[in-house]
Design a protein around this motif. Structure first.
Motif, PDB file in Angstrom:
ATOM      1  N   PHE A 453       0.834  -1.203   0.000  1.00 21.05           N
ATOM      2  CA  PHE A 453       0.000   0.000   0.000  1.00 21.05           C
ATOM      3  C   PHE A 453       0.866   1.250   0.000  1.00 21.05           C
ATOM      4  CE2 PHE A 453      -2.598  -3.320   1.918  1.00 21.05           C
ATOM      5  CZ  PHE A 453      -3.775  -3.206   1.202  1.00 21.05           C
ATOM      6  N   ARG A 454       0.442   2.250  -0.719  1.00 22.40           N
ATOM      7  CA  ARG A 454       1.163   3.511  -0.777  1.00 22.40           C
ATOM      8  C   ARG A 454       0.903   4.367   0.460  1.00 22.40           C
ATOM      9  NH1 ARG A 454       2.834   5.012  -6.058  1.00 22.40           N
ATOM     10  NH2 ARG A 454       2.269   3.468  -7.631  1.00 22.40           N
ATOM     11  N   SER A 455      -0.273   4.192   1.053  1.00 21.10           N
ATOM     12  CA  SER A 455      -0.617   4.955   2.248  1.00 21.10           C
ATOM     13  C   SER A 455      -1.449   4.067   3.158  1.00 21.10           C
ATOM     14  CB  SER A 455      -1.388   6.231   1.888  1.00 21.10           C
ATOM     15  OG  SER A 455      -2.625   5.900   1.287  1.00 21.10           O
ATOM     16  N   ALA A 456      -1.735   4.580   4.355  1.00 19.18           N
ATOM     17  CA  ALA A 456      -2.470   3.786   5.327  1.00 19.18           C
ATOM     18  C   ALA A 456      -3.966   3.775   5.065  1.00 19.18           C
ATOM     19  CB  ALA A 456      -2.197   4.329   6.741  1.00 19.18           C
ATOM     20  N   VAL A 457      -4.468   4.726   4.284  1.00 16.19           N
ATOM     21  CA  VAL A 457      -5.922   4.827   4.084  1.00 16.19           C
ATOM     22  C   VAL A 457      -6.484   3.582   3.399  1.00 16.19           C
ATOM     23  CG1 VAL A 457      -7.748   6.147   2.955  1.00 16.19           C
ATOM     24  CG2 VAL A 457      -5.872   7.338   4.111  1.00 16.19           C
ATOM     25  N   PRO A 458      -5.959   3.166   2.240  1.00 16.42           N
ATOM     26  CA  PRO A 458      -6.535   1.965   1.620  1.00 16.42           C
ATOM     27  C   PRO A 458      -6.333   0.701   2.465  1.00 16.42           C
ATOM     28  CG  PRO A 458      -4.575   2.667   0.439  1.00 16.42           C
ATOM     29  CD  PRO A 458      -4.893   3.745   1.392  1.00 16.42           C
ATOM     30  N   TYR A 459      -5.220   0.639   3.202  1.00 15.24           N
ATOM     31  CA  TYR A 459      -5.012  -0.542   4.056  1.00 15.24           C
ATOM     32  C   TYR A 459      -6.065  -0.619   5.166  1.00 15.24           C
ATOM     33  CZ  TYR A 459      -3.018  -3.501   7.680  1.00 15.24           C
ATOM     34  OH  TYR A 459      -2.853  -4.450   8.650  1.00 15.24           O
ATOM     35  N   LEU A 460      -6.346   0.502   5.802  1.00 14.72           N
ATOM     36  CA  LEU A 460      -7.351   0.501   6.865  1.00 14.72           C
ATOM     37  C   LEU A 460      -8.732   0.171   6.307  1.00 14.72           C
ATOM     38  CD1 LEU A 460      -6.184   3.624   8.915  1.00 14.72           C
ATOM     39  CD2 LEU A 460      -5.824   1.192   9.442  1.00 14.72           C
ATOM     40  N   ARG A 461      -9.025   0.647   5.113  1.00 17.32           N
ATOM     41  CA  ARG A 461     -10.313   0.318   4.509  1.00 17.32           C
ATOM     42  C   ARG A 461     -10.407  -1.176   4.204  1.00 17.32           C
ATOM     43  NH1 ARG A 461     -12.133   4.673   0.047  1.00 17.32           N
ATOM     44  NH2 ARG A 461     -13.848   3.164   0.012  1.00 17.32           N
ATOM     45  N   LEU A 462      -9.299  -1.748   3.741  1.00 13.19           N
ATOM     46  CA  LEU A 462      -9.308  -3.186   3.465  1.00 13.19           C
ATOM     47  C   LEU A 462      -9.489  -3.983   4.757  1.00 13.19           C
ATOM     48  CD1 LEU A 462      -9.004  -5.525   1.496  1.00 13.19           C
ATOM     49  CD2 LEU A 462      -6.518  -5.357   1.777  1.00 13.19           C
ATOM     50  N   ARG A 463      -8.851  -3.565   5.854  1.00 11.81           N
ATOM     51  CA  ARG A 463      -9.016  -4.264   7.125  1.00 11.81           C
ATOM     52  C   ARG A 463     -10.463  -4.185   7.612  1.00 11.81           C
ATOM     53  NH1 ARG A 463      -5.973  -7.975   8.969  1.00 11.81           N
ATOM     54  NH2 ARG A 463      -6.435  -7.342  11.127  1.00 11.81           N
ATOM     55  N   THR A 464     -11.097  -3.032   7.410  1.00 12.85           N
ATOM     56  CA  THR A 464     -12.501  -2.897   7.803  1.00 12.85           C
ATOM     57  C   THR A 464     -13.385  -3.843   6.995  1.00 12.85           C
ATOM     58  OG1 THR A 464     -12.120  -0.578   8.381  1.00 12.85           O
ATOM     59  CG2 THR A 464     -14.399  -1.263   8.032  1.00 12.85           C
ATOM     60  N   ILE A 465     -13.134  -3.902   5.675  1.00  7.98           N
ATOM     61  CA  ILE A 465     -13.912  -4.806   4.816  1.00  7.98           C
ATOM     62  C   ILE A 465     -13.698  -6.256   5.253  1.00  7.98           C
ATOM     63  CG2 ILE A 465     -14.172  -5.650   2.446  1.00  7.98           C
ATOM     64  CD1 ILE A 465     -13.397  -2.850   1.486  1.00  7.98           C
ATOM     65  N   GLN A 466     -12.443  -6.575   5.594  1.00  8.85           N
ATOM     66  CA  GLN A 466     -12.131  -7.942   5.995  1.00  8.85           C
ATOM     67  C   GLN A 466     -12.859  -8.326   7.286  1.00  8.85           C
ATOM     68  OE1 GLN A 466      -7.932  -8.642   6.372  1.00  8.85           O
ATOM     69  NE2 GLN A 466      -8.211 -10.477   7.609  1.00  8.85           N
ATOM     70  N   ARG A 467     -12.867  -7.445   8.273  1.00 14.25           N
ATOM     71  CA  ARG A 467     -13.547  -7.759   9.535  1.00 14.25           C
ATOM     72  C   ARG A 467     -15.054  -7.898   9.347  1.00 14.25           C
ATOM     73  NH1 ARG A 467      -9.733  -3.989  11.615  1.00 14.25           N
ATOM     74  NH2 ARG A 467     -11.307  -2.345  11.494  1.00 14.25           N
ATOM     75  N   ARG A 468     -15.645  -7.022   8.555  1.00 16.39           N
ATOM     76  CA  ARG A 468     -17.094  -7.127   8.327  1.00 16.39           C
ATOM     77  C   ARG A 468     -17.417  -8.401   7.556  1.00 16.39           C
ATOM     78  NH1 ARG A 468     -20.257  -2.947   9.361  1.00 16.39           N
ATOM     79  NH2 ARG A 468     -21.770  -3.605   7.769  1.00 16.39           N
ATOM     80  N   LEU A 469     -16.570  -8.762   6.614  1.00 21.63           N
ATOM     81  CA  LEU A 469     -16.814  -9.984   5.857  1.00 21.63           C
ATOM     82  C   LEU A 469     -16.711 -11.210   6.752  1.00 21.63           C
ATOM     83  CD1 LEU A 469     -17.349 -11.325   3.134  1.00 21.63           C
ATOM     84  CD2 LEU A 469     -14.890 -11.233   2.669  1.00 21.63           C
ATOM     85  N   GLU A 470     -15.749 -11.199   7.674  1.00 22.32           N
ATOM     86  CA  GLU A 470     -15.638 -12.328   8.612  1.00 22.32           C
ATOM     87  C   GLU A 470     -16.886 -12.433   9.487  1.00 22.32           C
ATOM     88  OE1 GLU A 470     -12.070 -11.554  10.696  1.00 22.32           O
ATOM     89  OE2 GLU A 470     -10.742 -12.311   9.111  1.00 22.32           O
ATOM     90  N   GLY A 471     -17.404 -11.288   9.954  1.00 21.58           N
ATOM     91  CA  GLY A 471     -18.608 -11.316  10.763  1.00 21.58           C
ATOM     92  C   GLY A 471     -19.821 -11.807   9.984  1.00 21.58           C
ATOM     93  N   PHE A 472     -19.953 -11.378   8.762  1.00 21.28           N
ATOM     94  CA  PHE A 472     -21.083 -11.824   7.933  1.00 21.28           C
ATOM     95  C   PHE A 472     -20.977 -13.321   7.641  1.00 21.28           C
ATOM     96  CE2 PHE A 472     -21.359  -7.314   6.007  1.00 21.28           C
ATOM     97  CZ  PHE A 472     -22.027  -6.880   7.140  1.00 21.28           C
ATOM     98  N   THR A 473     -19.742 -13.795   7.415  1.00 21.65           N
ATOM     99  CA  THR A 473     -19.565 -15.218   7.103  1.00 21.65           C
ATOM    100  C   THR A 473     -19.959 -16.085   8.283  1.00 21.65           C
ATOM    101  OG1 THR A 473     -17.761 -14.648   5.603  1.00 21.65           O
ATOM    102  CG2 THR A 473     -17.904 -16.930   6.320  1.00 21.65           C
ATOM    103  N   THR A 474     -19.620 -15.636   9.471  1.00 19.83           N
ATOM    104  CA  THR A 474     -19.947 -16.422  10.679  1.00 19.83           C
ATOM    105  C   THR A 474     -21.448 -16.487  10.907  1.00 19.83           C
ATOM    106  OG1 THR A 474     -17.836 -15.732  11.638  1.00 19.83           O
ATOM    107  CG2 THR A 474     -19.497 -16.639  13.140  1.00 19.83           C
ATOM    108  N   GLU A 475     -22.149 -15.383  10.735  1.00 22.16           N
ATOM    109  CA  GLU A 475     -23.577 -15.327  11.024  1.00 22.16           C
ATOM    110  C   GLU A 475     -24.438 -15.787   9.852  1.00 22.16           C
ATOM    111  OE1 GLU A 475     -24.239 -11.310  12.039  1.00 22.16           O
ATOM    112  OE2 GLU A 475     -22.965 -11.343  13.840  1.00 22.16           O
TER     113      GLU A 475
END
Length: 866
Positions: A453-475
């Motif tokens: 990543f060139r900056s922290a903004v896209p990385y943090l957005r990807l981490r947010t997407i990843q956590r929400r996807l994990e929560g949706f997958t579990t439920e």
């Protein structure tokens, strides 16, 4: 006093015509007011008969309307007679006298009541009479007042007049004859039974109706779906109708010996016979013209832009016109490469149905249109799909094209991380069962964020997407959650692809990286053009930023230039030529050479330094624009000269060869290609063409080469127009308008050259050159205004030595690098007129082959410079 009805003729003689005209006007006025309902009813009846309304309804309705019309006519006539009162002569005289000052007519007819024996009274009365009679000569007939608005508050008379006007335009007096045969008396009784018939084609065929009584031929071509209307008059049963064209089955409950109906309407569905049996009967053989089904097919190649806008051309035909169409797109599951995230069974998706665009104007019997749509966000983007077209005509018939398997066009991502995210988004939309695998891949992608990543903004957005996807997958993921994650991945991919760049250098590097990825992945010509345009815009922004930095720190840049002696001077035109070369290599498929040229451009841009221009040092953007326009004008002049020689050769083939032997083979005819950096003016340019106008060395005809060169010259002008300075000023906008006219004239010259119309080409080229000269004058005024306002000059690449510039004679121009003197010459418009005269004289002398070669070389250097 004399009677006014029997007034002396000699007194009223001067105004007798005025009284008479006033009397007639009063008569017309009273007729209009009394009988306006009568002529309104007559107008309505005439309009209905001329439009043929009686032929569209049953006879009973015609009779009812006739009785109503007669009743209305009688009432209007009775009303008019009752209200009409013919005006008298005395009333006309009084109305005319009321318009004059002092009522001179009545005064002239009066006699004195007293003082008949008094000489003084007699003299006074005589003077009064003479004055009144002189005033009578000023009388003018009174115009009638034809306004009946008070009696007709709803303006029914205008409705009747409008109906008659429509009937006169769209109807016919001949239509009135059909009403005469609808009664049991009169001519119909004398002539016996009669009939009338019409054939009315469907409205969408736009064919005229046919009056069957006028058809004497035994056969008749009838469009499918036409309606036959028959009317039988006279004794019931005297005429009978037999037909085999409607396909109607006989009613079993109907008595076969019963007389035929007097009014029949049926539709023609098949070829057959139509006969009217009885006195005056007739028969026809009707041949049905079938209404063919419309056809549609894909036409040409499917193109898509870098943004994902798909352009799907198609062609449709129909004998009477296509009215609508639909494109259906469904997934070609058997053609999908079922690997990775596509191994699972896909979730059901609705078929994509899109309305086909129809021509706004013109005929729809045969046309070609393009369906433009963006499928980038659809789950099937870039996957094989089956596309089929279906069109319909006004008769309700449909025609479909054979389904074809194509990859559904969508946006392409050249950033590797963005492409990986889009691939996982597609896997998630393919099936929610892939959510766990998508989560693992996203976790692996973000393992070492500093390297990706060139900056922290896209990385943090990807981490947010990843956590929400994990929560949706579990439920257990729902369809709404699936769309939410897919939208977030798409936005993140766009951020990585486009970037949120605030620095011109970062934007330039990003544009170069995306172009490099496009070379590796094999981009289309349209994508190459869009990426190259992005690179050009990023380069311009970067140069402007460097120029601002150079103006802010001029001393630091001067020191860097003094320390670095291995500098290369390059203008903006040189950079544009390098980028044009890269685009040309990519379009030719020579990717290795294009990548090497792009690497060199990247290295040059990274090491480039820009300093504020000094007098005589380098070129500002305005000077570059003037130099480029001057070169374009010279090339256009050379092209025009060659077209003129070709026109002469058409009328006198031998003369051209003689002229070519007099030294003109050394004259330049415009550039055939861009010179390489470092070439002197004139290098890389084509020389005079061979005599006789034969085949060129490349195998094409002279006319084709001239047209191609004209097109290239026009493309170069368009590129110069995009970078033209002076925007927002009056002179700058005038220069842009002049160059726009020059572009249109060049377009016309190119078309004329392709059609071998050299006379028209010369005229268009002359207009183009005049527009170019005007544009250069306006641009010069705009640049002069900017210099007077104290605006800084645009920066240039370092390393230029003004003392090394040469004048047209090859001499050193001095330390200040300027040509000419600082003395003030002609001012105003006269300076431009004088400059144009000098330039025309130089061109004229250049075309004289008998002049010494040294003088010709000198004149050519002047043209190249100015």
């Amino acid at each position: 006093m004399a009677s006014r009805d029997r007034a002396p003729a000699d007194i009223l003689k001067p105004v007798r015509w005025q009284i008479r005209l006033t009397l007639w006007g009063m008569a017309v006025e009273r007729l209009v007011r009394a009988f306006w309902p009568l002529w309104s009813v007559i107008f309505v009846v005439l309009a209905a008969l001329m439009l043929g309304l009686q032929d569209l309804v049953d006879v009973e309705w015609v009779w009812a309307a006739g009785v109503l019309a007669l009743g209305g006519t009688g009432w209007a006539l009775w009303r008019g007679v009752r209200r009409m009162r013919w005006p008298h002569r005395e009333e006309a005289m009084l109305r005319l006298d009321g318009t004059l000052r002092g009522s001179p007519i009545l005064a002239a007819l009066d006699s004195p009541a007293i003082g008949a024996t008094d000489p003084g009274s007699q003299a006074l009365w005589k003077a009064h009479q003479e004055r009144m009679r002189a005033r009578m000569l000023e009388a003018r007939a009174v115009q009638p007042d034809l306004r009946v608005a008070r009696a007709d508050p709803f303006a029914l008379r205008y409705v009747a007049l409008l109906a008659l006007s429509v009937a006169l335009i769209f109807g016919s007096v001949l239509q009135m004859r059909s009403v005469t045969g609808m009664g049991p008396s009169g001519e119909s009784l004398a002539s016996g039974p009669t009939w009338e018939g019409w054939m009315e084609p469907p409205a969408y065929t736009r064919l005229p109706s046919v009056y069957l009584n006028d058809i004497t031929a035994a056969s008749l071509d009838v469009p499918e779906g036409a309606r036959i209307t028959l009317r039988l008059y006279g004794e019931v049963g005297a005429l009978d109708v037999t037909e085999t064209v409607s396909g109607r089955a006989p009613d079993p409950a109907e008595d076969p010996e019963a007389p035929a109906e007097t009014a029949q309407d049926f539709e023609v569905t098949q070829s057959g016979t139509l006969a009217i049996d009885g006195p005056g009967g007739r028969s026809w053989e009707l041949a049905v013209i079938p209404d063919t089904r419309p056809t549609v097919a894909q036409e040409g190649e499917i193109e898509s832009s870098y943004e994902g806008d798909a352009q799907i051309p198609f062609a449709a035909t129909d004998d009477y016109g296509v009215v609508s169409g639909t494109a259906r797109i469904e997934l070609a599951l058997d053609e999908v490469d079922r690997r990775y995230g596509l191994t699972a069974e896909p979730e059901p998706r609705a078929v994509i149905e899109l309305p086909l665009p129809m021509p706004i104007a013109g005929s729809r019997t045969e046309f070609t249109e393009t369906l433009i749509e963006n499928f980038s966000t659809h789950p099937w983007a870039n996957l094989p799909v089956r596309i089929s077209f279906e069109v319909a005509d006004e008769a309700g018939q449909t025609g479909a094209a054979e389904p074809q398997v194509i990859p559904l066009p969508g946006r392409r991502f050249f950033d590797p991380l963005a492409a990986a995210l889009i691939e996982q988004r597609r896997a998630l939309l393919w099936s929610r069962d892939n959510s766990r695998d998508v989560t693992q891949i996203l976790r692996a992608v973000s393992y070492k964020p500093d390297d990706i990543f060139r900056s922290a903004v896209p990385y943090l957005r990807l981490r947010t997407i990843q956590r929400r996807l994990e929560g949706f997958t579990t439920e257990g993921m729902t369809a709404e959650q699936q769309d939410e994650i897919a939208g977030a991945l798409w936005d993140l991919a766009l951020l990585l692809e486009e970037g949120d760049l605030s620095s011109a250098l970062e934007r330039l590097q990003r544009a170069q990286d995306r172009l490099n990825e496009a070379m590796k992945n094999g981009a289309s010509d349209q994508e190459i053009a869009e990426l190259m345009q992005e690179l050009r815009e990023a380069t311009d922004d970067y140069l402007r930023q460097l120029s601002r930095q150079a103006q802010q720190n001029p001393d630091q840049n001067q020191q860097q230039m003094a320390q670095d002696q291995n500098t290369i001077e390059m203008s903006q035109n040189d950079l544009q030529r390098m980028m044009d070369r890269i685009q040309e290599l990519m379009e030719q498929g020579r990717m290795a050479e294009a990548q090497e040229a792009l690497r060199q451009l990247q290295q040059m841009m990274e090491n480039m330094q820009v300093t504020q221009g000094q007098p005589g040092q380098g070129q500002t953007p305005g000077e570059q624009a003037m130099e480029g326009l001057g070169e374009t004008l010279r090339n256009q002049q050379g092209l025009s000269d060659e077209a003129f020689r070709q026109l002469q050769d058409q009328f006198n083939p031998g003369q051209q060869g003689q002229q070519g032997q007099q030294g003109q083979q050394g004259q330049q005819q415009g550039q055939n290609g861009q010179g390489q950096p470092g070439e002197q003016p004139g290098q890389g340019q084509g020389q005079a063409q061979g005599q006789g106008g034969g085949q060129q060395g490349d195998g094409g005809t002279l006319e084709e080469n001239l047209a191609d060169r004209q097109q290239a010259l026009r493309d170069e002008l368009n590129r110069q127009r995009q970078n033209l300075p002076g925007a927002g000023t009056e002179s700058g906008e005038a220069a842009r308008d002049a160059l726009r006219r020059a572009d249109d004239a060049m377009d016309g010259a190119e078309e004329a050259l392709r059609q071998d119309d050299f006379a028209e080409a010369l005229d268009q080229q002359s207009q183009a050159m005049e527009a170019l000269r005007e544009g250069m004058r306006n641009l010069g005024e705009a640049l002069a205004q900017q210099q007077q306002q104290g605006q800084g000059q645009q920066g240039m690449a370092q390393g230029g030595d003004p003392g090394q510039q040469r004048d047209p004679l090859g001499r050193n121009s001095g330390s200040n690098g300027q040509l000419g003197t600082d003395e003030t010459m002609l001012q105003g418009e006269d300076v431009y007129r004088r400059a144009r005269e000098l330039l025309d004289e130089i061109r004229r002398r250049t075309g004289e082959g008998e002049r010494p070669q040294e003088e010709l070389d000198y004149l050519e250097r002047l043209l190249e410079r100015f």
